[in-house]
Scaffold this motif. Sequence first.
Motif, PDB file in Angstrom:
ATOM      1  N   VAL A   1       0.813  -1.077   0.362  1.00  0.00           N
ATOM      2  CA  VAL A   1       0.240  -0.045   0.271  1.00  0.00           C
ATOM      3  C   VAL A   1       1.188   1.348  -0.337  1.00  0.00           C
ATOM      4  N   MET A   2       2.023   1.114   0.805  1.00  0.00           N
ATOM      5  CA  MET A   2       2.571   2.288   0.560  1.00  0.00           C
ATOM      6  C   MET A   2       3.006   2.439  -0.197  1.00  0.00           C
ATOM      7  N   THR A   3       4.010   1.271  -1.172  1.00  0.00           N
ATOM      8  CA  THR A   3       4.989   1.960  -2.244  1.00  0.00           C
ATOM      9  C   THR A   3       4.169   1.916  -3.513  1.00  0.00           C
ATOM     10  N   ASN A   4       2.755   1.287  -3.577  1.00  0.00           N
ATOM     11  CA  ASN A   4       1.713   1.582  -4.440  1.00  0.00           C
ATOM     12  C   ASN A   4       1.140   2.858  -5.064  1.00  0.00           C
ATOM     13  N   GLY A   5       0.616   2.806  -3.078  1.00  0.00           N
ATOM     14  CA  GLY A   5      -0.005   4.077  -3.374  1.00  0.00           C
ATOM     15  C   GLY A   5      -0.386   5.708  -2.630  1.00  0.00           C
ATOM     16  N   ILE A   6       1.173   4.939  -1.358  1.00  0.00           N
ATOM     17  CA  ILE A   6       0.696   6.414  -0.811  1.00  0.00           C
ATOM     18  C   ILE A   6       1.977   7.315  -1.249  1.00  0.00           C
ATOM     19  N   PHE A   7       3.061   6.230  -1.295  1.00  0.00           N
ATOM     20  CA  PHE A   7       4.104   7.254  -1.575  1.00  0.00           C
ATOM     21  C   PHE A   7       4.140   8.042  -2.855  1.00  0.00           C
ATOM     22  N   PRO A   8       4.026   6.574  -3.907  1.00  0.00           N
ATOM     23  CA  PRO A   8       3.615   7.993  -5.535  1.00  0.00           C
ATOM     24  C   PRO A   8       3.050   8.766  -5.396  1.00  0.00           C
ATOM     25  N   ALA A   9       2.279   9.425  -4.370  1.00  0.00           N
ATOM     26  CA  ALA A   9       1.462  11.247  -4.512  1.00  0.00           C
ATOM     27  C   ALA A   9       2.132  11.782  -3.399  1.00  0.00           C
TER      28      ALA A   9
ATOM     29  N   ASP B   1       5.922  14.045  -0.995  1.00  0.00           N
ATOM     30  CA  ASP B   1       6.432  14.643  -1.469  1.00  0.00           C
ATOM     31  C   ASP B   1       7.354  13.474  -0.837  1.00  0.00           C
ATOM     32  N   PRO B   2       9.150  14.100  -0.795  1.00  0.00           N
ATOM     33  CA  PRO B   2       9.580  13.033  -0.225  1.00  0.00           C
ATOM     34  C   PRO B   2      10.237  13.309   2.223  1.00  0.00           C
ATOM     35  N   SER B   3       9.362  14.561   1.880  1.00  0.00           N
ATOM     36  CA  SER B   3       9.426  15.234   3.133  1.00  0.00           C
ATOM     37  C   SER B   3       8.392  14.673   3.410  1.00  0.00           C
ATOM     38  N   LYS B   4       7.000  14.109   2.815  1.00  0.00           N
ATOM     39  CA  LYS B   4       5.981  13.564   4.209  1.00  0.00           C
ATOM     40  C   LYS B   4       6.012  12.167   3.953  1.00  0.00           C
ATOM     41  N   VAL B   5       6.786  11.047   2.830  1.00  0.00           N
ATOM     42  CA  VAL B   5       7.452   9.936   2.514  1.00  0.00           C
ATOM     43  C   VAL B   5       8.178   9.565   3.861  1.00  0.00           C
ATOM     44  N   ASN B   6       9.124  10.497   4.664  1.00  0.00           N
ATOM     45  CA  ASN B   6       9.835  10.794   6.016  1.00  0.00           C
ATOM     46  C   ASN B   6       9.421  10.033   7.356  1.00  0.00           C
ATOM     47  N   ASP B   7       7.912  11.570   6.637  1.00  0.00           N
ATOM     48  CA  ASP B   7       6.835  11.270   7.927  1.00  0.00           C
ATOM     49  C   ASP B   7       6.192  10.214   8.113  1.00  0.00           C
ATOM     50  N   ILE B   8       5.136   9.260   7.476  1.00  0.00           N
ATOM     51  CA  ILE B   8       4.813   7.951   6.777  1.00  0.00           C
ATOM     52  C   ILE B   8       6.285   7.258   7.624  1.00  0.00           C
ATOM     53  N   LEU B   9       7.096   7.057   6.795  1.00  0.00           N
ATOM     54  CA  LEU B   9       7.737   6.265   7.521  1.00  0.00           C
ATOM     55  C   LEU B   9       8.268   6.720   8.850  1.00  0.00           C
ATOM     56  N   SER B  10       8.801   7.638   9.842  1.00  0.00           N
ATOM     57  CA  SER B  10       8.746   8.186  11.503  1.00  0.00           C
ATOM     58  C   SER B  10       7.656   7.295  11.773  1.00  0.00           C
ATOM     59  N   ASP B  11       6.482   7.555  11.074  1.00  0.00           N
ATOM     60  CA  ASP B  11       4.897   7.240  12.138  1.00  0.00           C
ATOM     61  C   ASP B  11       4.900   5.158  11.929  1.00  0.00           C
ATOM     62  N   ASP B  12       5.666   5.164  11.313  1.00  0.00           N
ATOM     63  CA  ASP B  12       5.121   3.208  11.112  1.00  0.00           C
ATOM     64  C   ASP B  12       6.557   2.748  12.055  1.00  0.00           C
ATOM     65  N   LEU B  13       7.821   3.682  12.372  1.00  0.00           N
ATOM     66  CA  LEU B  13       8.933   3.147  13.012  1.00  0.00           C
ATOM     67  C   LEU B  13       8.488   3.320  14.215  1.00  0.00           C
ATOM     68  N   SER B  14       7.199   4.574  14.956  1.00  0.00           N
ATOM     69  CA  SER B  14       7.227   5.144  16.327  1.00  0.00           C
ATOM     70  C   SER B  14       5.955   3.876  16.615  1.00  0.00           C
ATOM     71  N   LEU B  15       5.085   3.318  15.081  1.00  0.00           N
ATOM     72  CA  LEU B  15       3.480   2.361  15.870  1.00  0.00           C
ATOM     73  C   LEU B  15       4.854   0.742  15.843  1.00  0.00           C
ATOM     74  N   THR B  16       5.813   0.379  15.443  1.00  0.00           N
ATOM     75  CA  THR B  16       6.140  -0.692  15.618  1.00  0.00           C
ATOM     76  C   THR B  16       7.320  -0.909  16.911  1.00  0.00           C
ATOM     77  N   PHE B  17       7.606   0.612  17.165  1.00  0.00           N
ATOM     78  CA  PHE B  17       8.447   0.401  18.440  1.00  0.00           C
ATOM     79  C   PHE B  17       7.059   0.275  19.521  1.00  0.00           C
ATOM     80  N   ALA B  18       5.638   0.917  19.664  1.00  0.00           N
ATOM     81  CA  ALA B  18       5.445   0.611  20.552  1.00  0.00           C
ATOM     82  C   ALA B  18       3.882  -0.358  20.501  1.00  0.00           C
ATOM     83  N   LEU B  19       4.755  -1.259  19.859  1.00  0.00           N
ATOM     84  CA  LEU B  19       3.991  -3.211  19.277  1.00  0.00           C
ATOM     85  C   LEU B  19       5.377  -3.483  19.645  1.00  0.00           C
ATOM     86  N   LEU B  20       6.210  -3.547  19.711  1.00  0.00           N
ATOM     87  CA  LEU B  20       7.752  -3.985  20.423  1.00  0.00           C
ATOM     88  C   LEU B  20       7.411  -4.402  22.278  1.00  0.00           C
TER      89      LEU B  20
END
Length: 297
Positions: A72-80, A82-101
């Motif tokens: 979903v990220m590579t085919n839907g969200i990332f193409p739409a 800009d780089p700053s937004k992509v970096n923010d999305i990835l940072s959010d996922d790092l926060s999500l996985t930290f909470a899960l860990l």
Amino acid sequence: MHGVKRVQYSKEVLEARKQRDQARLKDYLALYEQVFQKRKNKDFSQDAFDSTTNILRMNPELYTIWNYRRNVMTNGIFPASDPSKVNDILSDDLSLTFALLKEHPKVYWIWSHRMWCLEHVPDGPTDDQLKGWKTTNWKKELFVVEKMLDADARNFMAWNYRRYILGNMDPPPPPSAELTYTTKKIEANFSNFSAWHQRSRVLMSLWKEGKLDEKTSKQTEFELVQNAMYTDPDDQSVWIYHAWLIDAGEDTALLRREITSIQELLDEQPDSKCTVYGVACPIQEAHFGEAFGQLGP
């Protein structure tokens, strides 16, 4: 558990709990069906992304959904984005996985997704921005994995992840820092096999690259492991590391010294099975050497 008073719940309380559990299960199954249908339909929308977030919070062991989330990220969200937004999305996922860990520290798929996130940090609009994003992320990850190892110093998945982070940092921390870190973990708990293993990998790398004198540093290692032996003679992690240090009997003087040292420990701890094994290993090496005339009289 012994010594813990058993709590008696009323029928009303038990029934209410049962109803809540059934409601949660119903919600989970409905969401499960919904997400897998979206996956089947190749839905790469924001709604699909949010759905994966919801179900992974409930069950982070669904590796198929982690894979779908990345699609979903590579085919839907990332193409739409800009780089700053992509970096923010990835940072959010790092926060999500930290909470899960924090709740699921040994689920491989969570650690794997963190790696994927780090590897997909985008090229910034400028070289400085790109370098800043990546440097910041790797440093944060080292801090994160140290927090995880503070919670469970023997979490082998966290140690593997630590090696991954150290191998990708640019520039990497000095090797002496990792030796200091493993010393800290070992001295806190001599049974930490993962810390001993990490230490052996760092030392082998330093010896191979000629950045550390092997003979001198080995003496320091024998002092460390001897302290561990006398503290807990039946800890297998210590003896495995000791066997690695002996290194097939290449130094015959060292073998003789270790035989004597371990025999002294065995005299003090005659019932220690690990100590018997420990003294047998260098003796076998010594006999092997004598057979080829290496030890002499």
